[in-house]
Every structure is written in structure tokens, then in C-alpha cells.
Design a protein around this motif. Structure first.
Motif, mmCIF file in Angstrom:
data_model
loop_
_atom_site.group_PDB
_atom_site.id
_atom_site.type_symbol
_atom_site.label_atom_id
_atom_site.label_comp_id
_atom_site.label_asym_id
_atom_site.label_seq_id
_atom_site.Cartn_x
_atom_site.Cartn_y
_atom_site.Cartn_z
ATOM 1 N N PHE A 279 0.960 -1.401 -0.116
ATOM 2 C CA PHE A 279 0.142 0.067 0.056
ATOM 3 C C PHE A 279 0.909 1.376 0.070
ATOM 4 N N THR A 280 2.058 1.232 0.839
ATOM 5 C CA THR A 280 2.737 2.358 0.739
ATOM 6 C C THR A 280 4.094 2.205 -0.190
ATOM 7 N N GLU A 281 4.029 1.394 -1.234
ATOM 8 C CA GLU A 281 5.025 1.387 -2.324
ATOM 9 C C GLU A 281 4.558 2.273 -3.516
ATOM 10 N N LEU A 282 5.588 3.458 -3.618
ATOM 11 C CA LEU A 282 5.225 4.339 -4.511
ATOM 12 C C LEU A 282 5.159 3.950 -5.990
ATOM 13 N N ALA A 283 6.205 3.209 -6.267
ATOM 14 C CA ALA A 283 6.293 2.621 -7.552
ATOM 15 C C ALA A 283 6.796 1.120 -7.653
ATOM 16 N N ALA A 284 6.402 0.190 -8.544
ATOM 17 C CA ALA A 284 6.661 -1.150 -8.631
ATOM 18 C C ALA A 284 7.403 -1.351 -10.174
ATOM 19 N N LEU A 285 8.074 -2.407 -10.147
ATOM 20 C CA LEU A 285 8.549 -2.951 -11.305
ATOM 21 C C LEU A 285 7.935 -4.294 -11.815
ATOM 22 N N TYR A 286 7.345 -4.658 -12.710
ATOM 23 C CA TYR A 286 6.593 -5.880 -12.992
ATOM 24 C C TYR A 286 7.561 -6.454 -14.091
ATOM 25 N N ILE A 287 7.804 -7.939 -13.952
ATOM 26 C CA ILE A 287 8.448 -8.618 -15.219
ATOM 27 C C ILE A 287 7.601 -9.702 -15.382
ATOM 28 N N GLY A 288 7.151 -9.863 -16.302
ATOM 29 C CA GLY A 288 6.074 -11.090 -16.544
ATOM 30 C C GLY A 288 5.022 -11.160 -15.540
ATOM 31 N N ASP A 289 4.399 -10.231 -15.200
ATOM 32 C CA ASP A 289 3.198 -10.042 -14.299
ATOM 33 C C ASP A 289 3.748 -10.257 -12.695
ATOM 34 N N VAL A 290 5.226 -10.273 -12.446
ATOM 35 C CA VAL A 290 5.500 -10.613 -11.267
ATOM 36 C C VAL A 290 6.339 -9.342 -10.562
ATOM 37 N N LYS A 291 5.875 -8.758 -9.672
ATOM 38 C CA LYS A 291 6.498 -7.601 -8.960
ATOM 39 C C LYS A 291 8.074 -7.825 -8.491
ATOM 40 N N GLN A 292 8.975 -7.158 -8.944
ATOM 41 C CA GLN A 292 10.480 -7.308 -8.529
ATOM 42 C C GLN A 292 10.740 -6.516 -7.401
ATOM 43 N N SER A 293 11.284 -7.261 -6.369
ATOM 44 C CA SER A 293 11.721 -6.689 -4.916
ATOM 45 C C SER A 293 12.575 -5.717 -4.962
ATOM 46 N N ARG A 294 13.453 -5.405 -6.126
ATOM 47 C CA ARG A 294 14.504 -4.195 -6.234
ATOM 48 C C ARG A 294 14.667 -4.330 -7.957
ATOM 49 N N LEU A 295 15.578 -3.338 -8.227
ATOM 50 C CA LEU A 295 15.881 -2.993 -9.557
ATOM 51 C C LEU A 295 17.103 -3.964 -9.780
ATOM 52 N N ASP A 296 17.174 -4.955 -10.497
ATOM 53 C CA ASP A 296 18.422 -5.960 -10.590
ATOM 54 C C ASP A 296 18.843 -5.874 -12.007
ATOM 55 N N PRO A 297 19.836 -4.731 -12.059
ATOM 56 C CA PRO A 297 20.437 -4.604 -13.442
ATOM 57 C C PRO A 297 20.812 -5.955 -14.327
ATOM 58 N N ASP A 298 21.242 -6.899 -13.428
ATOM 59 C CA ASP A 298 21.731 -8.096 -14.324
ATOM 60 C C ASP A 298 20.564 -8.789 -14.538
ATOM 61 N N TYR A 299 19.465 -9.017 -13.820
ATOM 62 C CA TYR A 299 18.303 -9.746 -14.496
ATOM 63 C C TYR A 299 17.901 -8.934 -15.571
ATOM 64 N N ILE A 300 17.654 -7.529 -15.531
ATOM 65 C CA ILE A 300 16.920 -6.987 -16.609
ATOM 66 C C ILE A 300 18.077 -7.108 -17.730
ATOM 67 N N GLN A 301 19.203 -7.008 -17.841
ATOM 68 C CA GLN A 301 20.055 -7.133 -18.992
ATOM 69 C C GLN A 301 19.877 -8.654 -19.434
ATOM 70 N N GLU A 302 19.852 -9.719 -18.585
ATOM 71 C CA GLU A 302 19.465 -10.994 -19.090
ATOM 72 C C GLU A 302 18.334 -10.920 -19.891
ATOM 73 N N LEU A 303 17.320 -10.321 -19.547
ATOM 74 C CA LEU A 303 15.979 -10.286 -20.139
ATOM 75 C C LEU A 303 16.119 -9.543 -21.595
ATOM 76 N N VAL A 304 16.863 -8.601 -21.559
ATOM 77 C CA VAL A 304 17.066 -8.027 -22.774
ATOM 78 C C VAL A 304 18.014 -8.685 -23.766
ATOM 79 N N ALA A 305 19.257 -9.109 -23.317
ATOM 80 C CA ALA A 305 20.288 -9.341 -24.207
ATOM 81 C C ALA A 305 20.438 -10.989 -24.519
#
Length: 583
Positions: A279-305
Motif C-alpha cells: 500500500f505504501t510502495e510508491l512505484a513497482a517494477l513488474y516483469i512477466g506479471d511478477v513484481k520485482q523486489s528491487r531493480l536488478d540490472p543483471d536480471y534486466i540485462q539478461e532479459l534484454v540481451a
């Protein structure tokens, strides 16, 4: 014409509260008087011969009394839970009130309420438990149990500690919302847990970065504290003291911590909970309908690359789909992180093949020949460890002997060591490795490594089957060593072996042993001999001084110096000849 019956609605009350004396008088043809409070509807029938109606009693119904609303923690909890959907909102799974909720609120308002939480984590499943109670009067307490939301890779003891703190803060605010909605002052609440990092990051004033671990929970806790109607006093308590000290001898805080720890462990029996937006989370990142607990550059890079990388693997036959599934990527990632930054860059370039070898030096216009500096053959990145020059072969033997010794220091299964060194020989001679000399229990891993490839082994890509085999060996010896750490360190050593061969190649590149430089050196030496053979007669004094040194001294200079010496002679002659006396 009058109807045969007439029904009127009223307010519901319990059936036992109906008083027949309160029934209205049947003196009018239509019922115009108010019904008794406890009558919902009534059926009337006309009297014979007169235009009057009486209550027949048929169809008499009653309403329940209006509920008297009392403040309740459950009311706030249920209201918040009703707002939870798949992507937004989170509330604790279970609330239990032991004793009198009102006395707990009195303790809260007087600043005597304590909140103790603890998290539990094992096998990718996290839970937390919280209890709220005063220091005096332990019979009254609120117990909270919750499952730590998030994916398996998000779970940790730290995350479970954080969710316990958030649950405690939410429950206190629900109590104040229900029992003291108009309260202007903030009652003091002491909150404790045995997770020092969780307390530090929750109550720190430092700015939260989306890259830090458990960013979603830490940022939500900061916002929850900012909105809270209570004043919070964090306190650290040492956990699991009951393992060494009798429970009766523990402090009050330690006893309460042991209790919530036991409850959290007992509650850890469900599947992984979905990670909805708080409720108090101002913004959230969803990948594949799953909310991420943090901004993980390695995971995002893996998804892209990774899709593009897999396409290149297929086109270049670098990593087949079968080899990808056989590779221990976790150990390789750990090994790469442990390498110096320069070696990491070198590994990336050489795995791709785009590096400073002869093939690309010609393509980039840095050289006119793609010959290997050690043997003179065509050089690409695959040639470097396979070069058959005597100096490279000697370097290979020296490095593999060092790897043999290193495997012994790591308590490697002798059979695994023999299999790995045999596979490593396949880098230079693919016909050498033979599965016939490998014990039966290792043959599956041996074939798996062959599927990955000999070059893949040199690049640190181990089969995922080696670590379990090494674990069996360590257990048979009663060793507490980590097989996963062994695997990552082995990947590290294999990458360094390839890098050391590259360093050897570079040392030859810039030495007299370079086959290309040897030809240049011979040409320069011939020019020096020619100059000395012609002698200094009739030459300017400055040129004579250059030829007055011993020939051997000039020839022993480095190639660059010899080339400079040879270039200077015609320059001096060009400058000095116009000033020489003519005959």
C-alpha cells in the motif's frame, strides 16, 4: 375495493423482543399507524361484515437489531485485506488477539506497548511472526503471522525480518485508526528484532537506492514510518540465545524473541506467496506479471540481451542449446565476479573472438599480417591456446601442472581431477580425451562436459554435474568444504589458464622471439652489416662517430634501437653532404 392483505416494512429486532401489546389497533380499514420497531412485515385480514382489518399473525417477520459498532483490530485488518488484489496491497496472513484488546490499546496510548518481530527463512521460503504486548501484563497480546512475499530468489532472512517489521507497524496503525482516530499526539512504541541490518535500513535516514537488496520492502517501510501515527523507537535484541542459555534465564526481550522465532518457524509451511505491491510502495517494477523486489540490472540485462545472445550462439555454434542446459552458470557467474576487471573484459572479448589477434588486427588496419607471433600460423582467438610453438607448448605444460597442484589443495576427488585434466588436453588435441579411462560414476559428467566443449572448459563453463560429485567425495571424507565454492574457484582457475596463455603470446609479440620480428630483425642486421662493411672513409665526422662503435654493440641493441640507428645514417648523410669540400 380493498386488498386482501397489506404489508409494511419496519426495523429488524430479535424475535424475543416482540411485545403483542405494542400491536396497533385494528380500527381503520387500512393500516396507517407505525409498525412496532421489531416488526418487519405483518399480514392483515378483514373482519366479517365490517370494513376493518386485524393482525392475523400469519407471515410475521422480525429484523435483527442494528449492530453496535465497537473498535476492533479485525475490522481494520479485514478492510485492508479487502483492498488487496493480485498486483496491489499486502496484509499479514493471520492475526490473533489473546486477552483484552482494550487493555492493549491502553498500553499503546500510554507508551508501554512493545513490538517484537522475527523472520525465518529456509529453502526459498520465508515467514515472519510478530507479537504486540506491554512489558507488564503478558496475558494480553496480539500475535501476527505472515508469509514473506516474493519469488524464491527474493527470499532471505533479511527479507523476512523486514516483512515482520512492516507487519508490526501496520498493526499498530490499525489499532490507532480504530481506537483513537482523532489522536493528535504520537504514542511511543518500542519495536525490536534480532535482524540488525533490517533495523538499520528501516530506521536509517539514508536515501534508498532501487539497486539495493529488498528495495521494495525497505522503501515501503520508510513510507509507512512517515505516515505512521506512532513514534517508533527501534531496538536490537540478540536472537537464538535459548540455544546456549535456559529460557528462564533470558531477558524479557530475549524470551519474546524466542517466542516469535518459534512461531515464524512453525508457520513456514506454505508455498511462496505472490509479491503484490504494498500500500505504501510508491512505484513497482513488474516483469512477466511478477513484481520485482528491487531493480536488478543483471536480471534486466539478461532479459534484454539473452535472446540476441542465444541467436548468436546458434549462428556461430558457440553454445548449443544442449550445452547451455548442461552448463553450471551459477558457478561461472560467481567466478567472473571474482576476477579482476581487466580479466573480465579480456574474457568477454575472447569468448566472442573479437580481440587483438592477427585476424582482427588485419581487419582493423593495425597490421598487414594475421600470423601468430609465436609460430607464424594464421591467428584467431581459438589458435592462441592451440599454438604448437615450443614456447607455447612449454607454457601450457607449466600451467596445467600448476592446475594439477591447485586441484589437490582444494581436496578434489582424484578421479574428478584426472577426468578434468584429460578433458583439458582436448583443447590442444581433441583426440586425447577418452571416456574409457573414466570411472562409471563420472561418465555422465564427462559426456556433459564434452557436450559443452573443450573450449568451453577453458572458458570456465563447467558441467553442472561436477559439483554434486565433488560433494559426495567431500562428504565421504567428512569435509565441510563447499562444493559450489569449489566449482566457482575451478572456473576461475580455468579462465586464468587461458589468460596466462594470452599473456605469454603478448610477451612473444613484443620480444625477439616474434617470428614476424625475427624477419625484420634479420633485414635490419643485414643493413647494419652493410654500413660497417663500407667503412667510414670520406664520411662526415658525425657519421664516422656512429660507425666508430663496435659492430657487435649495435647488433646487440633492441630491434627498435637498431632500426633507429639505421635510419639516422642516411639522414646525417643527407644533411652533411652539401657541406663537404668537393675535389
Amino acid at each position: 375495493m380493498r386488498p386482501a392483505s397489506h404489508r409494511t416494512a419496519g426495523i429488524k429486532r430479535p424475535i424475543a423482543a416482540l411485545d403483542v401489546a405494542e400491536a396497533p389497533s385494528p380500527s381503520v380499514p387500512f393500516w396507517t399507524k407505525p409498525l412496532p420497531d421489531d416488526v418487519c412485515r405483518v399480514t392483515t385480514q378483514p373482519l366479517h361484515g365490517v370494513e376493518e382489518f386485524v393482525i392475523s399473525g400469519v407471515g410475521l417477520e422480525h429484523q435483527s437489531p442494528r449492530p453496535v459498532l465497537h473498535p476492533s483490530l479485525f475490522t481494520a485488518w479485514e478492510a485492508a485485506s479487502a483492498e488487496v488484489d493480485e498486483y496491489f496491497g499486502w496484509t499479514p496472513n493471520e492475526l490473533e488477539i489473546v486477552g483484552d484488546e482494550g487493555r492493549l490499546v491502553e498500553a499503546l496510548l500510554s507508551g508501554h506497548l512493545c513490538v517484537i518481530s522475527d523472520g525465518s527463512y529456509k529453502r526459498a521460503l520465508g515467514t515472519a511472526s510478530v507479537q504486540l504486548l506491554p512489558r507488564k501484563g503478558e496475558k494480553d497480546r496480539i500475535i501476527v503471522r505472515c508469509q514473506t512475499p516474493g519469488l524464491p530468489q527474493d527470499q532471505s532472512v533479511y527479507r523476512s525480518e523486514l516483512i515482520g517489521l512492516l507487519a508490526g507497524i501496520m498493526v499498530v496503525d490499525w489499532l490507532l485508526q480504530q481506537w483513537a482516530p482523532m489522536l493528535h499526539s504520537k504514542p511511543r512504541v518500542r519495536i525490536a528484532c534480532d535482524g540488525f541490518s533490517a533495523l538499520l535500513n528501516t530506521f536509517s535516514d539514508n536515501r534508498v537506492s532501487p539497486h539495493q537488496a529488498q528495495f521494495d520492502l525497505v522503501s515501503s517501510l520508510h513510507k509507512a514510518l512517515a505516515r505512521s501515527k506512532a513514534s517508533w523507537e527501534p531496538s536490537h535484541v540478540y536472537g537464538h540465545l535459548d540455544h546456549a542459555t535456559p529460557f528462564s534465564s533470558l531477558s524479557w526481550w530475549s524470551k519474546r524473541n524466542v517466542e516469535v522465532d518459534n512461531w515464524a518457524v512453525a508457520y513456514r509451511h506454505q508455498l511462496i506467496a505472490p509479491n503484490a505491491r504494498f500500500f505504501t510502495e510508491l512505484a513497482a517494477l513488474y516483469i512477466g506479471d511478477v513484481k520485482q523486489s528491487r531493480l536488478d540490472p543483471d536480471y534486466i540485462q539478461e532479459l534484454v540481451a539473452l535472446p540476441a545472445l542465444r541467436k548468436r550462439w546458434r549462428e556461430k555454434l558457440t553454445v548449443t542449446p544442449e550445452a547451455e542446459s548442461e552448463t553450471d552458470w551459477t558457478s561461472l557467474a560467481r567466478a567472473m565476479r571474482s576476477l579482476p576487471a581487466g580479466v573480465q573484459r579480456w574474457t568477454t572479448k575472447h569468448v566472442v573472438g573479437m580481440c587483438g589477434v592477427g585476424k582482427f588486427k588485419v581487419r582493423w588496419g593495425y597490421d598487414t599480417s594475421a600470423a601468430c607471433p609465436c609460430c607464424g600460423e594464421f591467428e584467431d582467438h581459438l589458435h592462441v591456446p592451440r599454438c604448437m610453438a615450443p614456447s607455447t607448448s612449454a607454457e601450457w605444460d607449466r600451467r596445467t601442472v600448476a592446475l594439477d597442484s591447485w586441484l589437490d589443495t582444494q581436496v578434489t576427488d582424484p578421479a574428478i581431477k584426472h577426468a578434468l585434466l584429460s578433458l583439458l588436453k582436448g583443447v590442444r588435441d581433441p583426440s586425447l580425451p577418452s571416456i574409457r579411462v573414466v570411472p562409471g560414476r563420472l561418465r555422465s559428467a564427462f559426456r556433459s562436459q564434452q557436450c559443452i566443449g573443450y573450449q568451453g572448459l577453458l572458458e570456465g563453463r563447467l558441467s553442472h554435474q561436477w559439483a554434486p560429485l565433488q560433494e559426495e567425495y567431500l562428504q565421504s571424507r567428512g569435509s565441510q568444504r563447499s562444493p559450489t565454492l569449489w566449482a566457482s574457484r575451478l572456473s576461475h582457475q580455468l579462465i586464468l589458464l587461458g589468460f596466462q596463455l594470452w599473456e605469454h603470446r603478448n610477451s612473444v609479440q613484443h620480444s625477439e622471439d616474434n617470428v614476424q620480428l625475427q624477419e625484420r630483425s634479420q633485414q635490419v642486421n643485414n643493413g647494419i652489416h652493410n654500413q660497417f662493411d663500407m667503412g667510414p672513409t670520406d664520411l662526415p665526422k658525425v657519421v664516422q662517430r656512429m660507425l666508430s662503435v663496435k659492430r657487435l654493440t649495435v647488433l646487440n641493441n633492441p630491434l627498435v634501437d637498431r632500426e633507429e640507428w639505421l635510419k639516422l645514417l642516411p639522414i646525417f648523410l643527407f644533411v652533411c653532404l652539401p657541406f663537404l669540400p668537393s675535389n
